[in-house]
Motif scaffolding. Structure first.
Motif: not given
Length: 247
Positions: A138-140, A165-169, A175-178
């Motif tokens: 995922q990170y790559g 694409l930018h927002d999904l990446s 990742p925002a804290p849950n």
């Protein structure tokens, strides 16, 4: 397609759908969905940006040469050399070698804009479903998308595609804290005290109530109340139901 090309003959698109369904039959994605769902999603993105029927056909068929035993000559015979060449080019062009300020001119293949749009649509749908990919991969993929694909989409005039694409990446890379992470895990553990058939229902109800609470304090209080009441709830749910004898 009808919105962008009202006079177009869409029979070729229906045929491409049937052909893709035939060659991808039995194949599934990591999510467990039929592989054809990916082909349809890519074709829809391509159609939404206004590409003509030949490009939508190629989008539906973009993986049949690479991922199935379909011979390239079959595509040429059924859909013409234009579609067959698009499918071949989508599989071989290296977008990482294209300077963003030169897109789409630097795709050194015929129909360069169409090839670029299909590749961008393919990556967009893969990013929409990236949760099913291993964390390291995922990170790559996200890094490559934000550095290569999003700038190319912006340079090609596909602002909405570039933004998504930018927002999904970014969601993968940062990742925002849950705020519910700890309480959600605790509630899931508490359901293990309940009868197996009842766990999913109570997990859904508790999580729905948790999501409706506005502050960390109220969420903590709710979780504490659930913690105290779960043993009694478990005993109640496991108690046999007494029925009146029939007369």
């Amino acid at each position: 397609m009808r919105a962008h090309h009202p006079a177009a003959d869409l029979a070729s698109i229906e045929l491409a759908h049937e052909e893709a369904a035939r060659w991808h039959e039995g194949q599934t994605r990591r999510s467990g969905d039929p592989y054809l769902t990916h082909c349809l999603a890519v074709a829809r993105i391509v159609a939404d940006v206004g590409m003509p029927p030949t490009v939508v056909c190629a989008a539906l068929l973009h993986d049949v040469i690479e991922d199935t035993l379909c011979p390239p000559s079959r595509l040429a015979g059924q859909f013409g050399l234009c579609v067959a060449q698009l499918v071949a080019d989508v599989s071989t062009v290296d977008l990482r070698a294209i300077p963003p300020d030169a897109a789409p001119r630097s795709v050194q293949r015929p129909h360069s804009e169409a090839v670029l749009v299909i590749r961008l649509a393919d990556r967009l749908h893969n990013m929409r479903t990236i949760e099913f990919v291993a964390a390291a991969k995922q990170y790559g993929k996200a890094r490559e998308t934000i550095e290569v694909f999003a700038p190319l989409a912006r340079a090609a005039g596909l602002a909405d595609v570039s933004r998504e694409l930018h927002d999904l990446s970014a969601a993968v890379l940062q990742p925002a804290p849950n705020p519910y992470a700890v309480t959600t895990r605790l509630l899931a553990l508490l359901t293990l005290l309940l009868p197996g058939a009842q766990r999913a229902r109570w997990r859904q109800e508790w999580q729905a109530e948790l999501a409706a609470l506005p502050t960390r304090r109220t969420r903590a209080c709710f979780t504490f109340r659930v913690l105290l009441s779960t043993p009694h709830l478990s005993m109640t749910l496991r108690r046999p139901v007494c029925r009146e004898p029939r007369r």
